[in-house]
Write an enzyme that holds these catalytic residues in place. Structure first.
Site, PDB file in Angstrom:
ATOM      1  N   TYR A 197       0.834  -1.285  -0.021  1.00  0.00           N
ATOM      2  CA  TYR A 197       0.062   0.072  -0.141  1.00  0.00           C
ATOM      3  C   TYR A 197       0.645   1.448   0.022  1.00  0.00           C
ATOM      4  O   TYR A 197       0.478   2.433  -0.559  1.00  0.00           O
ATOM      5  CB  TYR A 197      -0.746  -0.008   1.258  1.00  0.00           C
ATOM      6  CG  TYR A 197      -2.217   0.888   1.001  1.00  0.00           C
ATOM      7  CD1 TYR A 197      -2.935   0.545   0.153  1.00  0.00           C
ATOM      8  CD2 TYR A 197      -2.458   1.808   1.844  1.00  0.00           C
ATOM      9  CE1 TYR A 197      -4.134   1.346  -0.372  1.00  0.00           C
ATOM     10  CE2 TYR A 197      -3.639   2.764   1.525  1.00  0.00           C
ATOM     11  CZ  TYR A 197      -4.373   2.484   0.530  1.00  0.00           C
ATOM     12  OH  TYR A 197      -5.396   3.413   0.410  1.00  0.00           O
TER      13      TYR A 197
ATOM     14  N   LYS B 196      -2.939   8.374   2.924  1.00  0.00           N
ATOM     15  CA  LYS B 196      -4.377   8.179   3.794  1.00  0.00           C
ATOM     16  C   LYS B 196      -4.113   8.653   5.171  1.00  0.00           C
ATOM     17  O   LYS B 196      -4.729   9.239   5.778  1.00  0.00           O
ATOM     18  CB  LYS B 196      -4.645   6.764   3.799  1.00  0.00           C
ATOM     19  CG  LYS B 196      -5.260   6.256   2.575  1.00  0.00           C
ATOM     20  CD  LYS B 196      -6.207   7.098   1.880  1.00  0.00           C
ATOM     21  CE  LYS B 196      -7.005   6.213   0.688  1.00  0.00           C
ATOM     22  NZ  LYS B 196      -8.130   6.953   0.183  1.00  0.00           N
TER      23      LYS B 196
HETATM   24  P1  NAP Z   1     -12.427   3.905  -7.997  1.00  0.00           P
HETATM   25  O1  NAP Z   1     -13.855   3.201  -8.481  1.00  0.00           O
HETATM   26  O2  NAP Z   1     -11.423   3.631  -9.288  1.00  0.00           O
HETATM   27  O3  NAP Z   1     -12.705   5.431  -7.685  1.00  0.00           O
HETATM   28  C1  NAP Z   1     -11.448   6.283  -7.669  1.00  0.00           C
HETATM   29  C2  NAP Z   1     -11.947   7.782  -8.328  1.00  0.00           C
HETATM   30  O4  NAP Z   1     -10.809   8.474  -8.120  1.00  0.00           O
HETATM   31  C3  NAP Z   1     -12.188   7.381  -9.773  1.00  0.00           C
HETATM   32  O5  NAP Z   1     -13.513   8.048  -9.958  1.00  0.00           O
HETATM   33  C4  NAP Z   1     -10.918   8.387 -10.420  1.00  0.00           C
HETATM   34  O6  NAP Z   1     -11.406   8.935 -11.739  1.00  0.00           O
HETATM   35  C5  NAP Z   1     -10.811   9.334  -9.330  1.00  0.00           C
HETATM   36  N1  NAP Z   1      -9.798  10.216  -9.600  1.00  0.00           N
HETATM   37  C6  NAP Z   1      -8.453   9.531  -9.642  1.00  0.00           C
HETATM   38  N2  NAP Z   1      -7.618  11.059  -9.894  1.00  0.00           N
HETATM   39  C7  NAP Z   1      -8.410  11.944  -9.973  1.00  0.00           C
HETATM   40  C8  NAP Z   1      -8.370  13.363  -9.939  1.00  0.00           C
HETATM   41  N3  NAP Z   1      -6.823  13.773 -10.385  1.00  0.00           N
HETATM   42  N4  NAP Z   1      -9.338  14.113 -10.282  1.00  0.00           N
HETATM   43  C9  NAP Z   1     -10.710  13.581  -9.798  1.00  0.00           C
HETATM   44  N5  NAP Z   1     -10.690  12.355  -9.757  1.00  0.00           N
HETATM   45  C10 NAP Z   1      -9.692  11.600  -9.914  1.00  0.00           C
HETATM   46  O7  NAP Z   1     -11.974   3.248  -6.774  1.00  0.00           O
HETATM   47  P2  NAP Z   1     -12.682   3.193  -5.113  1.00  0.00           P
HETATM   48  O8  NAP Z   1     -11.924   2.089  -4.584  1.00  0.00           O
HETATM   49  O9  NAP Z   1     -14.032   3.346  -5.392  1.00  0.00           O
HETATM   50  O10 NAP Z   1     -11.806   4.688  -4.760  1.00  0.00           O
HETATM   51  C11 NAP Z   1     -12.649   5.426  -3.841  1.00  0.00           C
HETATM   52  C12 NAP Z   1     -11.982   5.971  -2.675  1.00  0.00           C
HETATM   53  O11 NAP Z   1     -12.228   4.574  -1.625  1.00  0.00           O
HETATM   54  C13 NAP Z   1     -10.595   6.042  -2.791  1.00  0.00           C
HETATM   55  O12 NAP Z   1     -10.305   7.141  -1.994  1.00  0.00           O
HETATM   56  C14 NAP Z   1      -9.877   4.535  -2.274  1.00  0.00           C
HETATM   57  O13 NAP Z   1      -8.604   4.956  -1.882  1.00  0.00           O
HETATM   58  C15 NAP Z   1     -10.844   4.708  -0.988  1.00  0.00           C
HETATM   59  N6  NAP Z   1     -11.000   3.119  -0.574  1.00  0.00           N
HETATM   60  C16 NAP Z   1     -10.839   2.227  -1.385  1.00  0.00           C
HETATM   61  C17 NAP Z   1     -10.909   0.756  -0.981  1.00  0.00           C
HETATM   62  C18 NAP Z   1     -10.909  -0.286  -1.743  1.00  0.00           C
HETATM   63  O14 NAP Z   1     -10.665  -1.359  -1.239  1.00  0.00           O
HETATM   64  N7  NAP Z   1     -11.600  -0.113  -2.800  1.00  0.00           N
HETATM   65  C19 NAP Z   1     -10.610   0.765   0.526  1.00  0.00           C
HETATM   66  C20 NAP Z   1     -10.636   1.764   1.272  1.00  0.00           C
HETATM   67  C21 NAP Z   1     -10.586   3.208   0.949  1.00  0.00           C
HETATM   68  P3  NAP Z   1     -10.833   8.224 -12.982  1.00  0.00           P
HETATM   69  O15 NAP Z   1     -11.319   6.896 -12.929  1.00  0.00           O
HETATM   70  O16 NAP Z   1     -11.418   9.199 -14.113  1.00  0.00           O
HETATM   71  O17 NAP Z   1      -9.222   8.377 -12.840  1.00  0.00           O
END
Ligand code: NAP
Length: 262
Positions: free
Chosen positions: A155, A162
């Protein structure tokens, strides 16, 4: 209808698996009017298709590293909604090369990129939308992960981002509390999304969680959506500066798996 008459901004819907989409469905189901942002034209098409499933959200283009995009987003929200009740920030990014091997090898550019997109963006968004939230018992929610509190293999730079995000939640909660704006984070257990698939060993991480988390299951998208709904509704009126773990209890473990082979 917990959120009837309330308006919200959700950043980070990429597709149906996005945690932001889980939150969007949960809050739209309780009557909220929404604006969704996406970064690129390519993703905007996906988001427009998904948007049919909820009640006519406003769709805005916003790259959170671009001040001009953030300013335009806030201005469009002001003109379209007049005021804003909540924000769900679900945006993160790091170079894939920085999500494997040793944290020690992180480059300056990789470190800055992860911090800018994944941590600073919360403050950049909050500063612009807080004036729209004054006097409305507003709520800002972000998504974080246990890798910001403890070392989780691979990570790496995202864990450090984070940690900065978690601390930003506390400082922002202190700054915005007098305006009755709450700021909290959901620490989600691993879910297979586009962003998570950049982390090496995700499949093993998911099966380790399923095998050892106290509730013996993986985090479901609905778990995240429902907690986001709680945090943006009046039900959580007394909660701010908090990181709520929605990970089936995994974060309470010290060591696990001692009774299994390997
Ligand atoms: P996701 O569906 O890939 O969402 C991530 C989003 O961030 C995408 O819409 C992406 O847009 C956007 N993004 C990245 N760079 C950006 C920028 N410069 N400006 C605007 N948007 C941007 O994945 P997710 O897992 O749902 O992630 C959402 C949040 O949850 C994140 O903070 C992640 O760290 C957190 N999280 C996820 C998990 C897990 O296991 N999935 C666990 C804990 C926390 P594009 O696709 O256009 O790049």
């Amino acid at each position: 209808m917990l959120l009837k008459g309330r308006t919200g901004l959700i950043l980070g819907v990429a597709n149906r698996r996005s945690l932001a989409w889980a939150a969007a469905k949960a809050v739209a189901g309780e009557g909220a009017r929404l604006a969704l942002t996406c970064r690129s034209e390519r993703i905007e098409e996906n988001v427009r298709e998904l948007a049919h499933e909820i009640d006519h959200p406003l769709i805005l283009r916003c790259d959170v590293t671009q001040d001009a995009d953030l300013d335009r987003m806030a201005e469009t929200l002001r003109r379209s909604f007049g005021a804003l009740d909540f924000v769900i920030h679900a945006v993160a990014f790091a170079d894939r090369d920085d999500l494997t091997g040793r944290f020690l090898d992180t480059t300056r550019a990789g470190y800055h990129l992860a911090q800018d997109v994944s941590a600073y963006s919360l403050t950049a968004v909050a500063r612009r939308v807080a004036p729209l939230m004054v006097g409305r018992d507003g709520s800002i929610v972000t998504l974080t992960y246990l890798g910001g509190e403890r070392v989780v293999q691979n990570y790496n730079v995202m864990g450090v981002a984070k940690a900065a995000l978690d601390m930003s939640v506390r400082y922002l909660a202190a700054d915005l509390g007098p305006e009755q704006i709450r700021v909290n984070a959901i620490s989600a257990g691993p879910v297979r999304t586009l962003a998570a698939s950049g982390i090496r060993g995700l499949s093993r991480l998911l099966s380790f969680h399923r095998a050892h988390a106290p509730l013996r299951r993986n985090t479901a998208l609905e778990d995240i959506g429902n907690t986001a709904l709680f945090l943006v509704s009046h039900l959580s009126r007394g909660v701010t500066g908090e990181v709520i773990h929605v990970d089936n209890g995994f974060h309470v473990l010290g060591l696990a798996g001692l009774d299994t082979e390997s």
